[in-house]
Scaffold this motif. Structure first.
Motif, PDB file in Angstrom:
ATOM      1  N   HIS A 246     -13.567   2.404  42.926  1.00  0.00           N
ATOM      2  CA  HIS A 246     -14.664   2.895  41.932  1.00  0.00           C
ATOM      3  C   HIS A 246     -14.144   3.972  41.195  1.00  0.00           C
ATOM      4  O   HIS A 246     -13.379   4.982  41.762  1.00  0.00           O
ATOM      5  CB  HIS A 246     -15.988   3.074  42.379  1.00  0.00           C
ATOM      6  N   ASP A 247     -14.289   3.984  39.909  1.00  0.00           N
ATOM      7  CA  ASP A 247     -13.738   5.220  39.053  1.00  0.00           C
ATOM      8  C   ASP A 247     -14.574   6.394  39.176  1.00  0.00           C
ATOM      9  O   ASP A 247     -14.214   7.823  39.083  1.00  0.00           O
ATOM     10  CB  ASP A 247     -13.503   4.736  37.677  1.00  0.00           C
ATOM     11  N   SER A 248     -15.928   6.212  39.174  1.00  0.00           N
ATOM     12  CA  SER A 248     -17.008   7.492  38.974  1.00  0.00           C
ATOM     13  C   SER A 248     -17.945   7.099  40.203  1.00  0.00           C
ATOM     14  O   SER A 248     -18.320   6.160  40.856  1.00  0.00           O
ATOM     15  CB  SER A 248     -17.494   7.435  37.689  1.00  0.00           C
ATOM     16  N   TYR A 249     -18.831   8.388  40.412  1.00  0.00           N
ATOM     17  CA  TYR A 249     -19.696   8.332  41.445  1.00  0.00           C
ATOM     18  C   TYR A 249     -21.107   8.031  40.709  1.00  0.00           C
ATOM     19  O   TYR A 249     -22.121   8.917  40.555  1.00  0.00           O
ATOM     20  CB  TYR A 249     -19.634   9.651  42.105  1.00  0.00           C
ATOM     21  N   ASP A 250     -21.316   6.872  40.200  1.00  0.00           N
ATOM     22  CA  ASP A 250     -22.463   6.257  39.741  1.00  0.00           C
ATOM     23  C   ASP A 250     -23.491   6.003  40.626  1.00  0.00           C
ATOM     24  O   ASP A 250     -22.982   5.139  41.897  1.00  0.00           O
ATOM     25  CB  ASP A 250     -22.102   5.263  38.665  1.00  0.00           C
ATOM     26  N   GLY A 251     -24.766   5.982  40.703  1.00  0.00           N
ATOM     27  CA  GLY A 251     -25.445   5.824  41.777  1.00  0.00           C
ATOM     28  C   GLY A 251     -25.691   4.290  42.053  1.00  0.00           C
ATOM     29  O   GLY A 251     -25.753   3.982  43.255  1.00  0.00           O
ATOM     30  N   LEU A 252     -25.540   3.497  40.936  1.00  0.00           N
ATOM     31  CA  LEU A 252     -25.611   2.061  41.311  1.00  0.00           C
ATOM     32  C   LEU A 252     -24.246   1.487  42.208  1.00  0.00           C
ATOM     33  O   LEU A 252     -24.452   0.836  43.145  1.00  0.00           O
ATOM     34  CB  LEU A 252     -25.619   1.173  40.009  1.00  0.00           C
ATOM     35  N   ALA A 253     -23.295   2.280  41.895  1.00  0.00           N
ATOM     36  CA  ALA A 253     -22.001   1.867  42.452  1.00  0.00           C
ATOM     37  C   ALA A 253     -22.139   2.359  44.007  1.00  0.00           C
ATOM     38  O   ALA A 253     -21.749   1.755  44.925  1.00  0.00           O
ATOM     39  CB  ALA A 253     -20.897   2.500  41.765  1.00  0.00           C
ATOM     40  N   VAL A 254     -22.771   3.800  44.163  1.00  0.00           N
ATOM     41  CA  VAL A 254     -22.773   4.169  45.533  1.00  0.00           C
ATOM     42  C   VAL A 254     -23.625   3.377  46.194  1.00  0.00           C
ATOM     43  O   VAL A 254     -23.099   3.036  47.450  1.00  0.00           O
ATOM     44  CB  VAL A 254     -23.014   5.646  45.296  1.00  0.00           C
ATOM     45  N   TRP A 255     -24.944   3.270  46.088  1.00  0.00           N
ATOM     46  CA  TRP A 255     -25.730   2.464  46.933  1.00  0.00           C
ATOM     47  C   TRP A 255     -25.090   1.105  47.442  1.00  0.00           C
ATOM     48  O   TRP A 255     -25.252   0.578  48.163  1.00  0.00           O
ATOM     49  CB  TRP A 255     -27.103   2.687  46.580  1.00  0.00           C
ATOM     50  N   ASN A 256     -24.672   0.468  46.508  1.00  0.00           N
ATOM     51  CA  ASN A 256     -24.160  -0.868  46.622  1.00  0.00           C
ATOM     52  C   ASN A 256     -22.943  -0.979  47.502  1.00  0.00           C
ATOM     53  O   ASN A 256     -22.506  -1.713  48.507  1.00  0.00           O
ATOM     54  CB  ASN A 256     -23.677  -1.711  45.350  1.00  0.00           C
ATOM     55  N   PHE A 257     -22.192   0.192  47.349  1.00  0.00           N
ATOM     56  CA  PHE A 257     -20.967   0.357  48.228  1.00  0.00           C
ATOM     57  C   PHE A 257     -21.183   0.667  49.560  1.00  0.00           C
ATOM     58  O   PHE A 257     -20.823  -0.183  50.767  1.00  0.00           O
ATOM     59  CB  PHE A 257     -19.764   1.324  47.691  1.00  0.00           C
ATOM     60  N   VAL A 258     -22.200   1.339  49.923  1.00  0.00           N
ATOM     61  CA  VAL A 258     -22.627   1.919  51.017  1.00  0.00           C
ATOM     62  C   VAL A 258     -23.689   0.700  51.868  1.00  0.00           C
ATOM     63  O   VAL A 258     -23.542   0.321  52.856  1.00  0.00           O
ATOM     64  CB  VAL A 258     -23.503   3.001  51.101  1.00  0.00           C
ATOM     65  N   LEU A 259     -24.357   0.033  50.858  1.00  0.00           N
ATOM     66  CA  LEU A 259     -25.120  -0.957  51.573  1.00  0.00           C
ATOM     67  C   LEU A 259     -24.506  -2.411  51.763  1.00  0.00           C
ATOM     68  O   LEU A 259     -24.972  -3.038  52.952  1.00  0.00           O
ATOM     69  CB  LEU A 259     -26.658  -1.355  50.780  1.00  0.00           C
ATOM     70  N   ARG A 260     -23.677  -2.831  50.904  1.00  0.00           N
ATOM     71  CA  ARG A 260     -23.148  -4.099  51.123  1.00  0.00           C
ATOM     72  C   ARG A 260     -21.831  -4.205  50.550  1.00  0.00           C
ATOM     73  O   ARG A 260     -21.110  -5.436  50.402  1.00  0.00           O
ATOM     74  CB  ARG A 260     -23.924  -5.218  50.129  1.00  0.00           C
ATOM     75  N   GLY A 261     -21.196  -3.157  50.136  1.00  0.00           N
ATOM     76  CA  GLY A 261     -19.697  -3.464  49.557  1.00  0.00           C
ATOM     77  C   GLY A 261     -18.840  -4.127  50.449  1.00  0.00           C
ATOM     78  O   GLY A 261     -18.436  -3.568  51.592  1.00  0.00           O
ATOM     79  N   PRO A 262     -18.091  -5.010  49.620  1.00  0.00           N
ATOM     80  CA  PRO A 262     -17.135  -5.921  50.296  1.00  0.00           C
ATOM     81  C   PRO A 262     -16.071  -4.955  50.881  1.00  0.00           C
ATOM     82  O   PRO A 262     -15.115  -5.204  51.634  1.00  0.00           O
ATOM     83  CB  PRO A 262     -16.827  -7.045  49.330  1.00  0.00           C
ATOM     84  N   SER A 263     -15.596  -4.191  50.018  1.00  0.00           N
ATOM     85  CA  SER A 263     -14.590  -3.117  50.198  1.00  0.00           C
ATOM     86  C   SER A 263     -14.930  -2.289  51.402  1.00  0.00           C
ATOM     87  O   SER A 263     -13.906  -1.218  51.643  1.00  0.00           O
ATOM     88  CB  SER A 263     -14.041  -2.520  49.156  1.00  0.00           C
ATOM     89  N   ASN A 264     -15.862  -2.035  51.678  1.00  0.00           N
ATOM     90  CA  ASN A 264     -16.623  -1.140  52.844  1.00  0.00           C
ATOM     91  C   ASN A 264     -16.778  -1.916  54.037  1.00  0.00           C
ATOM     92  O   ASN A 264     -17.992  -2.395  54.309  1.00  0.00           O
ATOM     93  CB  ASN A 264     -17.524  -0.290  52.227  1.00  0.00           C
ATOM     94  N   SER A 265     -16.050  -2.033  54.959  1.00  0.00           N
ATOM     95  CA  SER A 265     -16.289  -2.465  56.146  1.00  0.00           C
ATOM     96  C   SER A 265     -17.450  -1.746  57.238  1.00  0.00           C
ATOM     97  O   SER A 265     -17.839  -2.498  58.043  1.00  0.00           O
ATOM     98  CB  SER A 265     -14.953  -2.473  57.184  1.00  0.00           C
ATOM     99  N   GLY A 266     -17.563  -0.606  56.751  1.00  0.00           N
ATOM    100  CA  GLY A 266     -18.726  -0.028  57.451  1.00  0.00           C
ATOM    101  C   GLY A 266     -19.914   0.036  56.500  1.00  0.00           C
ATOM    102  O   GLY A 266     -20.992   1.020  56.917  1.00  0.00           O
TER     103      GLY A 266
END
Length: 314
Positions: free
Chosen positions: A62-82
């Protein structure tokens, strides 16, 4: 008990605790971001990712710390194995491995919550749904812990599970306090009245401590009191002192059941010697960051020793 089963119970509850703690951190970040301007909100989301130790992975995707991007990354992001979805999948996988050592109530609580969360996280989470999802994660933790406490024999499996819970909970509290304190007060000085009380309330909300702290301190928010509460108050179930006491008790039971002390019990005693009778002033004199780094390193050492002593990977 087989080492493989002990390992499954230990990690089942570490992942469960980690998922719940992550949801609380996101929930507190969301509450703060919604009340701030765009620049401050972005800084808040950046601090959430930093606290989770996922900056490199997030910035690669991601290019910026947008809330929508952050919570999707943390909750279900395919690029985030954790991500949280993956964490709860591991809770279920470890519950399956330990199936003969947990009750039907525990298995049903895990399985039903996994199916619910898997459905909620199957697609991107929008702003209207994020509160529901975070609430579902927290309730899943509560239900599994409740089923476990109410239906499991206090045998060695119970103590492996509880050890995993308190290892993970202490690590989470220490990480949140270390990162947030560094961002809020880089000078490590706890004196001053110009601090943003909203940010300190967010620290407390991240560890489900806002109500308890407010009750004990008549609603007064100040850095020194918060550090004392989260580090040394043995009454609060997410403080470092409470977690360390609970871990000690569970390791003592394992030593009694096996008839021998291991390296994990020896490391536990060393940790106690460093922390017993410590005051908040001594913590600040040492340096809060230095104290927390030492605490987290000790926590990791004890966790590794538990795995070695009880042959988790044999």
């Amino acid at each position: 008990m087989l080492g493989r089963t002990a390992n499954a119970l230990f990690w089942m509850f570490r992942y469960l605790e980690r998922a719940e703690n992550t949801a609380r951190l996101l929930e507190a970040g969301l509450r703060m971001a919604l009340t701030r301007d765009v620049v401050t909100a972005e800084a808040e989301w950046r601090s959430v990712i930093a606290t989770l130790g996922q900056q490199a992975a997030f910035e690669a995707a991601h290019d910026s710390y947008d809330g929508l991007a952050v919570w999707n990354f943390v909750l279900r992001g395919p690029s985030n194995s954790g991500n949280v979805r993956a964490m709860f999948a591991m809770v279920r996988a470890n519950a399956r491995t330990a199936r003969t050592n947990i009750s039907s109530d525990v298995w049903e609580a895990v399985n039903e919550n996994w199916m619910k969360l898997d459905k909620l996280l199957a697609r991107p989470v929008g702003q209207m749904a994020v509160g529901e999802v975070l609430g579902a994660v927290r309730r899943a933790g509560t239900q599994v812990h409740g089923a476990f406490d109410g239906s499991i024999l206090r045998d060695e499996g119970y103590h492996f599970a509880r050890s995993g819970t308190f290892i993970e909970r202490a690590d989470s509290t220490a990480r949140i306090l270390d990162m947030k304190y560094f961002l809020l007060l880089p000078s490590l000085s706890y004196v001053g009245s110009s601090l943003d009380t909203g940010q300190w309330e967010q620290v407390l909300r991240s560890v489900a401590g806002a109500s308890a702290y407010s009750w004990l301190n008549a609603g007064q928010i100040e850095a020194r009191g918060i550090v004392e509460f989260l580090v040394l108050d043995e009454r609060f179930p997410r403080s470092l002192a409470f977690c360390r006491n609970a871990l000690r008790a569970n390791l003592a039971e394992l030593a009694r059941m096996h008839g021998i002390d291991g390296q994990c019990q020896a490391l536990m005693r060393e940790a106690d010697n460093r922390i017993n009778h410590l005051t908040v002033d001594e913590v600040f004199e040492q340096g809060l960051h230095e104290f927390l780094v030492d605490f987290m390193a000790s926590n990791v050492g004890i966790a590794n020793a538990i795995a070695a002593d009880y042959r988790f990977h044999a």
